[in-house]
Motif scaffolding. Structure first.
Motif, PDB file in Angstrom:
ATOM      1  N   GLN A  28       0.800  -1.212   0.000  1.00 15.72           N
ATOM      2  CA  GLN A  28       0.000   0.000   0.000  1.00 15.72           C
ATOM      3  C   GLN A  28       0.843   1.278   0.000  1.00 15.72           C
ATOM      4  N   ALA A  29       1.750   1.415   0.948  1.00 21.56           N
ATOM      5  CA  ALA A  29       2.537   2.646   1.029  1.00 21.56           C
ATOM      6  C   ALA A  29       3.434   2.810  -0.193  1.00 21.56           C
ATOM      7  N   ILE A  30       4.066   1.705  -0.617  1.00 16.31           N
ATOM      8  CA  ILE A  30       4.965   1.783  -1.771  1.00 16.31           C
ATOM      9  C   ILE A  30       4.187   2.055  -3.049  1.00 16.31           C
ATOM     10  N   VAL A  31       2.987   1.467  -3.144  1.00 11.46           N
ATOM     11  CA  VAL A  31       2.134   1.706  -4.312  1.00 11.46           C
ATOM     12  C   VAL A  31       1.819   3.189  -4.446  1.00 11.46           C
ATOM     13  N   GLU A  32       1.495   3.823  -3.320  1.00  9.19           N
ATOM     14  CA  GLU A  32       1.172   5.245  -3.363  1.00  9.19           C
ATOM     15  C   GLU A  32       2.370   6.076  -3.825  1.00  9.19           C
ATOM     16  N   ILE A  33       3.556   5.698  -3.387  1.00 12.50           N
ATOM     17  CA  ILE A  33       4.761   6.419  -3.812  1.00 12.50           C
ATOM     18  C   ILE A  33       4.997   6.245  -5.305  1.00 12.50           C
ATOM     19  N   LEU A  34       4.863   4.999  -5.796  1.00 14.58           N
ATOM     20  CA  LEU A  34       5.064   4.740  -7.228  1.00 14.58           C
ATOM     21  C   LEU A  34       4.018   5.453  -8.078  1.00 14.58           C
ATOM     22  N   ASP A  35       2.797   5.492  -7.586  1.00 12.94           N
ATOM     23  CA  ASP A  35       1.743   6.214  -8.308  1.00 12.94           C
ATOM     24  C   ASP A  35       2.062   7.701  -8.390  1.00 12.94           C
ATOM     25  N   ARG A  36       2.570   8.222  -7.289  1.00 10.80           N
ATOM     26  CA  ARG A  36       2.857   9.646  -7.244  1.00 10.80           C
ATOM     27  C   ARG A  36       3.941  10.022  -8.254  1.00 10.80           C
ATOM     28  N   PHE A  37       4.925   9.142  -8.435  1.00 13.90           N
ATOM     29  CA  PHE A  37       6.023   9.440  -9.353  1.00 13.90           C
ATOM     30  C   PHE A  37       5.805   8.854 -10.746  1.00 13.90           C
ATOM     31  N   LYS A  38       4.593   8.334 -11.013  1.00  9.15           N
ATOM     32  CA  LYS A  38       4.245   7.816 -12.339  1.00  9.15           C
ATOM     33  C   LYS A  38       5.249   6.759 -12.814  1.00  9.15           C
ATOM     34  N   ALA A  39       5.544   5.783 -11.955  1.00  6.78           N
ATOM     35  CA  ALA A  39       6.519   4.750 -12.300  1.00  6.78           C
ATOM     36  C   ALA A  39       5.976   3.873 -13.426  1.00  6.78           C
ATOM     37  N   PRO A  40       6.864   3.361 -14.299  1.00  3.87           N
ATOM     38  CA  PRO A  40       6.415   2.429 -15.350  1.00  3.87           C
ATOM     39  C   PRO A  40       5.749   1.199 -14.736  1.00  3.87           C
ATOM     40  N   LYS A  41       4.860   0.594 -15.508  1.00  2.00           N
ATOM     41  CA  LYS A  41       4.083  -0.520 -14.964  1.00  2.00           C
ATOM     42  C   LYS A  41       4.963  -1.701 -14.579  1.00  2.00           C
ATOM     43  N   TRP A  42       6.060  -1.944 -15.343  1.00  2.00           N
ATOM     44  CA  TRP A  42       6.900  -3.091 -15.019  1.00  2.00           C
ATOM     45  C   TRP A  42       7.621  -2.870 -13.695  1.00  2.00           C
ATOM     46  N   VAL A  43       7.995  -1.607 -13.408  1.00  2.00           N
ATOM     47  CA  VAL A  43       8.607  -1.305 -12.112  1.00  2.00           C
ATOM     48  C   VAL A  43       7.580  -1.485 -10.998  1.00  2.00           C
ATOM     49  N   PHE A  44       6.392  -0.976 -11.245  1.00  2.00           N
ATOM     50  CA  PHE A  44       5.300  -1.082 -10.284  1.00  2.00           C
ATOM     51  C   PHE A  44       5.033  -2.539  -9.921  1.00  2.00           C
ATOM     52  N   ARG A  45       4.952  -3.405 -10.953  1.00  5.45           N
ATOM     53  CA  ARG A  45       4.622  -4.806 -10.706  1.00  5.45           C
ATOM     54  C   ARG A  45       5.788  -5.563 -10.083  1.00  5.45           C
ATOM     55  N   THR A  46       7.007  -5.221 -10.452  1.00  4.37           N
ATOM     56  CA  THR A  46       8.169  -5.880  -9.860  1.00  4.37           C
ATOM     57  C   THR A  46       8.245  -5.600  -8.366  1.00  4.37           C
ATOM     58  N   VAL A  47       8.074  -4.337  -8.006  1.00  2.32           N
ATOM     59  CA  VAL A  47       8.095  -3.975  -6.588  1.00  2.32           C
ATOM     60  C   VAL A  47       6.942  -4.643  -5.846  1.00  2.32           C
ATOM     61  N   ALA A  48       5.759  -4.639  -6.472  1.00  2.00           N
ATOM     62  CA  ALA A  48       4.601  -5.290  -5.844  1.00  2.00           C
ATOM     63  C   ALA A  48       4.855  -6.764  -5.608  1.00  2.00           C
ATOM     64  N   CYS A  49       5.500  -7.436  -6.579  1.00  2.00           N
ATOM     65  CA  CYS A  49       5.797  -8.862  -6.453  1.00  2.00           C
ATOM     66  C   CYS A  49       6.759  -9.116  -5.301  1.00  2.00           C
ATOM     67  N   LEU A  50       7.795  -8.299  -5.191  1.00  5.40           N
ATOM     68  CA  LEU A  50       8.788  -8.488  -4.130  1.00  5.40           C
ATOM     69  C   LEU A  50       8.179  -8.244  -2.751  1.00  5.40           C
ATOM     70  N   VAL A  51       7.396  -7.163  -2.642  1.00  7.48           N
ATOM     71  CA  VAL A  51       6.785  -6.845  -1.352  1.00  7.48           C
ATOM     72  C   VAL A  51       5.752  -7.902  -0.978  1.00  7.48           C
ATOM     73  N   LEU A  52       4.961  -8.314  -1.957  1.00  8.71           N
ATOM     74  CA  LEU A  52       3.945  -9.328  -1.693  1.00  8.71           C
ATOM     75  C   LEU A  52       4.585 -10.645  -1.262  1.00  8.71           C
ATOM     76  N   GLY A  53       5.670 -11.047  -1.946  1.00  8.73           N
ATOM     77  CA  GLY A  53       6.375 -12.263  -1.555  1.00  8.73           C
ATOM     78  C   GLY A  53       6.917 -12.178  -0.146  1.00  8.73           C
ATOM     79  N   GLY A  54       7.472 -11.015   0.213  1.00 11.88           N
ATOM     80  CA  GLY A  54       7.975 -10.835   1.571  1.00 11.88           C
ATOM     81  C   GLY A  54       6.878 -10.929   2.611  1.00 11.88           C
ATOM     82  N   GLN A  55       5.715 -10.336   2.297  1.00 11.63           N
ATOM     83  CA  GLN A  55       4.600 -10.400   3.237  1.00 11.63           C
ATOM     84  C   GLN A  55       4.103 -11.830   3.426  1.00 11.63           C
ATOM     85  N   VAL A  56       4.054 -12.586   2.351  1.00  9.58           N
ATOM     86  CA  VAL A  56       3.587 -13.973   2.442  1.00  9.58           C
ATOM     87  C   VAL A  56       4.542 -14.805   3.297  1.00  9.58           C
TER      88      VAL A  56
END
Length: 294
Positions: A28-56
């Motif tokens: 959630q927090a990282i998503v908001e930061i990436l949205d704010r800086f208009k990050a490319p979708k592949w960066v957005f999804r890569t970060v989401a994958c890493l964070v999600l894996g860590g949470q699991v």
């Protein structure tokens, strides 16, 4: 990501996971930061994958597992995928039997065929084939299901109900893939060897006991262990990528289709990259297992 609309009478804070969930919604927090800086979708999804894996991983170690959902997902990943996985493994074993028996017979090394088949199947073929089946059948289902829930705002409904989507949706899917991957791998290996023995005996007149004895002498506990580790890693990769791609779906029905296709493609690429790395780590510098067949 969607702009979350608050139902009447519900504050914005109510849409966030409660303190009892012990964590933020992925990511959630990282998503908001990436949205704010208009990050490319592949960066957005890569970060989401890493964070999600860590949470699991954190939730598994904490024992925060929804066992009922895990059992349901285990049925999808395991028994529902078993038929196509065994059928694929059987034909892979027979195809390699055709190649090995013909060439080895010319060299007078027919007694080594079983050992070569066992090593090829255990070290590379069955873990990779099983992972490909999981990516195509299970990974696509995970991405499509979670993607549909995301675009239809069902994720928001879970948060309103004070339920963490990672606990309820993602962890059971990843854990089910972790458990089912090695089991499917063993069953596919047995099917591949069985199909090889059948074809070699029926078509090439190589007795079954020669193939089986050669397999027994060539295969070691280390080969079985590394094969299980590979299938466990591949199952984790497929499920994590698929769930992350589903969570980051936008754009309605078209976005769901794009996320599903992309999740399968990225999972396959990640499987082959991980296979190279694991093979290099496990087998680089290993002695020749075929010396035992002489």
């Amino acid at each position: 990501m969607h702009a979350h609309t608050s139902p009447e009478g519900v504050s914005a804070d109510d849409l966030q996971p409660s303190s009892s969930s012990k964590g933020i919604d992925p990511p959630q927090a990282i998503v908001e930061i990436l949205d704010r800086f208009k990050a490319p979708k592949w960066v957005f999804r890569t970060v989401a994958c890493l964070v999600l894996g860590g949470q699991v991983i954190l939730r598994i170690f904490q024992g925060r597992i929804h066992w009922k959902n895990t059992a349901e997902q285990l049925k999808l990943v395991g028994p529902s995928s078993l038929g196509v996985a065994l059928l694929t493994a059987a034909f892979v074993g027979m195809v390699f039997t055709i190649q090995f028996v013909r060439e080895f017979a010319k060299l007078g090394l027919t007694r080594s065929v079983g050992g070569v088949l066992a090593l090829a199947l255990s070290r590379e073929l069955t873990p990779v084939v099983t992972a490909i089946i999981l990516a195509g059948r299970v990974g696509s289902a995970f991405a499509a299901e979670l993607g549909t829930m995301q675009v239809s705002e069902q994720m928001d409904s879970l948060r309103v109900l004070d339920t963490d989507p990672v606990d309820y949706l993602v962890t059971p899917r990843v854990l089910a893939s972790m458990l089912a991957g090695p089991i499917l791998n063993v069953l596919c290996f047995c099917m591949g060897i069985g199909a090889s023995v059948f074809l070699a005996d029926l078509v090439y007149n190589v007795p079954a006991n020669i193939i089986v004895d050669s397999c027994r002498r060539a295969l070691t506990d280390y080969d079985v262990f590394t094969s299980m580790i590979k299938s466990w890693v591949f199952g984790t990769i497929v499920s994590t990528i698929s769930c992350a791609w589903g969570f980051t779906t936008t754009g309605g029905a078209k976005g769901v289709g794009e996320s599903t296709t992309s999740a399968v493609v990225i999972s396959l690429v990640a499987i082959f990259v991980a296979d190279f790395i694991l093979s290099y780590v496990f087998y680089q510098g290993q002695g020749s297992a075929l010396k035992q067949l002489k």
